[in-house]
Scaffold this active site. Structure first.
Site, PDB file in Angstrom:
ATOM      1  N   ASP A 131       6.997   1.779   2.976  1.00 49.79           N
ATOM      2  CA  ASP A 131       7.041   0.488   1.903  1.00 49.79           C
ATOM      3  C   ASP A 131       7.832   0.903   0.806  1.00 49.79           C
ATOM      4  O   ASP A 131       8.548   0.055   0.170  1.00 49.79           O
ATOM      5  CB  ASP A 131       5.512   0.796   1.076  1.00 49.79           C
ATOM      6  CG  ASP A 131       4.373   0.418   2.061  1.00 49.79           C
ATOM      7  OD1 ASP A 131       3.627  -0.672   2.032  1.00 49.79           O
ATOM      8  OD2 ASP A 131       4.143   1.300   3.078  1.00 49.79           O
ATOM      9  N   ASP A 161       0.982  -1.118  -0.157  1.00 46.78           N
ATOM     10  CA  ASP A 161       0.069  -0.031   0.113  1.00 46.78           C
ATOM     11  C   ASP A 161       1.119   1.254   0.138  1.00 46.78           C
ATOM     12  O   ASP A 161       0.657   1.982   0.926  1.00 46.78           O
ATOM     13  CB  ASP A 161      -0.953   0.180   1.279  1.00 46.78           C
ATOM     14  CG  ASP A 161      -0.176   0.056   2.473  1.00 46.78           C
ATOM     15  OD1 ASP A 161       0.973  -0.450   2.643  1.00 46.78           O
ATOM     16  OD2 ASP A 161      -0.885   0.599   3.474  1.00 46.78           O
TER      17      ASP A 161
END
Length: 323
Positions: free
Chosen positions: A16, A11
């Site tokens: 990330d 996501d």
């Protein structure tokens, strides 16, 4: 040595992005694809962010697949601005160019196809809500047996939460999908919980050394963290839940990637039964760690407990050398 094959489900927020960069910098690793899911931001922004990361790393040949835009059942929760309005600090210029680079195939179908093309060889790394993974196992219940292993950043092991008093963000955003994945993915499963990552945080001085290098990755990370309140030294204030674990830089998702790339990074894990609570106002999304296996589960997960921070830091250092 056989090449390590990865699928990264994300996501894509700032943490990330850093985790993906660590994977891309690792030797003898092939990222078969990046699958996108809502979470830190909406799924369109996630796709755009992944392409931004791949562009910085000069790896735009890696296919990117758009996936789930909402939880499996709901209710759909409001998106947070923890990592800025777009997930990457809200400092980058938006563009529609990314849409031409996203694969037409849905992320869930891509996971199934890539695993079927490489049975027993693929490590699946999940860095966001687990919706794509839950849908994939619903379409093919045999998927877990075809995976090499699964690495998840999410959940909790001490009943502490960052979304509610007792639930972690990724699991709380789609509690039903988290439940499905931890019940039905019977491949070797390794979980980097929120508390684990917080207890293995790095110093802000180390973070400054990383981002003040002259490489393109360092400059990129410095830019996307420059106006993000989560990377402010004031973030560790009395109203922030991370203060429970002391001050410092926590590259949350990078722990799951590092553990997948080099198992020796994790120095201790608890092999135990786990289950996600899907009912209750405060308990919904909480991961239950059942060390005594009172649940009588045949499949036990590996819940990470301690980390070799020297090795982990070395992996981060190497990832920042991408020119």
């Amino acid at each position: 040595m056989a090449q390590k094959l990865l699928i990264i489900d994300t996501d894509c927020g700032i943490d990330d992005a850093l985790a993906i960069i660590v994977a891309l910098a690792a030797p003898n690793v092939k990222v078969l694809g990046v699958t996108c899911c809502f979470g830190n931001t909406n799924v369109d922004n996630v796709c755009m962010n992944v392409m931004r990361v791949l562009t910085v790393c000069q790896q735009t040949q890696i296919p990117v697949f758009k996936g789930s835009a909402a939880p499996l059942l709901g209710p759909e929760l409001p998106l947070k601005d923890h990592f800025g309005t777009d997930g990457l600090g809200g400092v980058l210029k938006n563009s529609e160019d990314w849409k031409q680079l996203i694969q037409k195939e849905h992320a869930v179908h891509a996971i199934l196809r890539l695993v079927n093309e490489n049975p027993g060889q693929v490590s699946l790394i999940a860095l966001g809500p687990l919706t794509n993974l839950a849908l994939a196992v619903r379409l093919d219940p045999g998927l877990p047996q075809k995976l090499k292993d699964l690495y998840v950043m999410g959940g909790n092991m001490e009943g502490k939460g960052n979304m509610t008093p007792s639930s972690e963000f990724n699991f709380r955003m789609d509690a039903e999908s988290a439940y499905v994945v931890l019940e039905e993915y019977t491949c070797p499963t390794h979980i980097a919980t929120w508390e684990f990552t917080c207890r293995n945080k790095l110093s802000w001085e180390y973070f400054e050394e990383l981002v003040n290098q002259k490489t393109s990755v360092a400059q990129f990370i410095k830019k996307i963290t420059s106006k993000c309140w989560a990377y402010s030294r004031d973030f560790n204030s009395s109203n922030n839940k991370d203060v429970l674990f002391g001050k410092g830089f926590v590259p949350y998702d990078a722990f799951a990637v590092a553990a997948c790339l080099d198992s020796s990074v994790i120095t201790e894990s608890l092999r135990c039964a786990v289950r996600v609570e899907v009912r209750g106002e405060l308990g919904r999304g909480m991961m239950i760690v059942d060390a005594a296996n009172t649940l009588k589960k045949g499949h036990l997960a590996f819940v990470m407990r301690t980390c070799d921070l020297k090795k982990f830091s070395s992996m981060l250092n190497a990832s920042f050398q991408i020119a």
